[in-house]
Design a protein around this motif. Sequence first.
Motif, PDB file in Angstrom:
ATOM      1  N   GLU A  33      47.382  34.161  44.903  1.00  7.77           N
ATOM      2  CA  GLU A  33      47.355  35.456  44.228  1.00  7.77           C
ATOM      3  C   GLU A  33      46.382  36.407  44.910  1.00  7.77           C
ATOM      4  O   GLU A  33      46.656  37.614  45.019  1.00  7.77           O
ATOM      5  CB  GLU A  33      46.987  35.276  42.763  1.00  7.77           C
ATOM      6  N   GLU A  34      45.238  35.910  45.349  1.00  9.91           N
ATOM      7  CA  GLU A  34      44.296  36.774  46.064  1.00  9.91           C
ATOM      8  C   GLU A  34      44.892  37.243  47.385  1.00  9.91           C
ATOM      9  O   GLU A  34      44.714  38.402  47.782  1.00  9.91           O
ATOM     10  CB  GLU A  34      42.990  36.023  46.300  1.00  9.91           C
ATOM     11  N   ARG A  37      47.286  39.981  46.555  1.00  9.90           N
ATOM     12  CA  ARG A  37      46.580  41.227  46.216  1.00  9.90           C
ATOM     13  C   ARG A  37      46.105  41.945  47.477  1.00  9.90           C
ATOM     14  O   ARG A  37      46.286  43.164  47.614  1.00  9.90           O
ATOM     15  CB  ARG A  37      45.391  40.918  45.313  1.00  9.90           C
ATOM     16  N   GLN A  41      47.650  45.612  48.929  1.00  3.90           N
ATOM     17  CA  GLN A  41      46.778  46.766  49.077  1.00  3.90           C
ATOM     18  C   GLN A  41      46.699  47.257  50.516  1.00  3.90           C
ATOM     19  O   GLN A  41      46.417  48.439  50.746  1.00  3.90           O
ATOM     20  CB  GLN A  41      45.374  46.417  48.576  1.00  3.90           C
ATOM     21  N   PRO A 416      51.171  39.736  40.874  1.00  2.78           N
ATOM     22  CA  PRO A 416      49.986  40.230  40.150  1.00  2.78           C
ATOM     23  C   PRO A 416      49.934  41.748  40.079  1.00  2.78           C
ATOM     24  O   PRO A 416      49.161  42.402  40.772  1.00  2.78           O
ATOM     25  CB  PRO A 416      48.809  39.646  40.953  1.00  2.78           C
ATOM     26  N   LEU A 419      46.653  43.732  39.268  1.00  3.58           N
ATOM     27  CA  LEU A 419      45.635  43.875  40.297  1.00  3.58           C
ATOM     28  C   LEU A 419      45.965  44.998  41.280  1.00  3.58           C
ATOM     29  O   LEU A 419      45.179  45.274  42.165  1.00  3.58           O
ATOM     30  CB  LEU A 419      45.494  42.565  41.072  1.00  3.58           C
ATOM     31  N   ILE A 420      47.123  45.646  41.098  1.00  2.00           N
ATOM     32  CA  ILE A 420      47.593  46.644  42.042  1.00  2.00           C
ATOM     33  C   ILE A 420      47.433  48.028  41.432  1.00  2.00           C
ATOM     34  O   ILE A 420      48.035  48.345  40.418  1.00  2.00           O
ATOM     35  CB  ILE A 420      49.060  46.416  42.452  1.00  2.00           C
TER      36      ILE A 420
END
Length: 422
Positions: A33-34, A37, A41, A416, A419-420
């Motif tokens: 997930e990180e 993210r 981005q 996710p 987180l965006i």
Amino acid sequence: MQIFSFWNFLLVIHLIFLTPFVYAQATVRLTVEELQRVGLQANGLVQAARSQVNMAKAGVIAASAFLNPEVTVIAGPDDRRLPFDLTGPGTMQRTLTVNQGIENPFMRNARIGASEAGVDASRASFDQVRADLAAQLKVRAYELLLRIEQAALEQNIYDLLNEVRRRIAVNVERGEVARFELIRADTELQSAANRMEAAQLTAQRARVVLLQLTAGAIPNNFEIQASLKDPINLPSLDSLRQELPSVNPDIIRLQAEQERAKLRIDQEKASVLPQINFLYTNYQDAQFASNLAGVSVRIPLLYQRRGEIDTAIYDSARIRETLEYRRYEISQLFEAAWQSLQIAQRRVDMFEGGLIKEAENAVKVAEAAYKFGERGLIEFLDSQRILRGILGDALLARFDLQSAVAEIDRLRAHYPKELIPE
């Protein structure tokens, strides 16, 4: 005291120069997930899709704007055509004309609605780009784990064959084994070394792909904090079937485009209505001043935009047919992904249900028999090849399982989002 200060000075210098090197070499551990993210981005395609949404929002502002008035100013002197005795001195004329168009409210509302539907379509396209990238990042992350596991497997096989080759060399020196066995062991060892090197290079290539997808936003020495044995967390099949049509970005985009096409039909039909302009004129000269007001109406008698209306109708039909096809196609893609998930799960259960353990035991028995001279090198190598094939297939089955989950998540745009930033 001076010696103590000197050693303190050396310690400070050592920390100054060594600390940046230690931090530079520190390994960055990222969960899947990180990693998603960071990629969402930093990836340029996501940024471009976000700009499309902002452009569509600006289009709503333009569609909501009122018509600007037109102001015309005319001024100039009068030239005498008759003698001065009859006309007197020359004068100055000034004319001010204001033309304000009154927009048809039906056409205005349809235009604004079409622009707002365009925002929804752009946002859905943005979600599609993010879902595709997130799924690709997830698949590539697990592919890197797969390649690392394969490289470790080949390394273990190489170490095992290297130890076997060493034992054979000792026996050859003692005269207990023919030199042909050593040649065969050297050949197998070289083959294992080639496979090990290829597996390591393949793992490095998978790492480079992740760096490319994240636009270099992660360091080169990153590690994925995950495993091919990660649990699968998915809703039930019935829940996914009900959820898919309402969350798939491609379906949402086509629905928004269909709504925009319908509003364009309304806009073209409304443009056939007469267009009204209010006129105001102020005239001044040396003797007179006048104020005039009127209305200008453009009546569509000769051409009633039949071509534009038909174009909008056919475009709406095209989008409607595309939407129906994509609904069916996406449902079939989901069913195929679900079947792939079930097949991969069965394969994983088969390998972990005892097949791997049996192959490992067979290798141990063959190795022990070879040590005691009850079996030849060929039997041992054959058992080792069977184990390598089973372990490799087990790794591929786990990778296929994670890939199927990523495809299902892509179809339902599960990533996710919180987180965006929008």
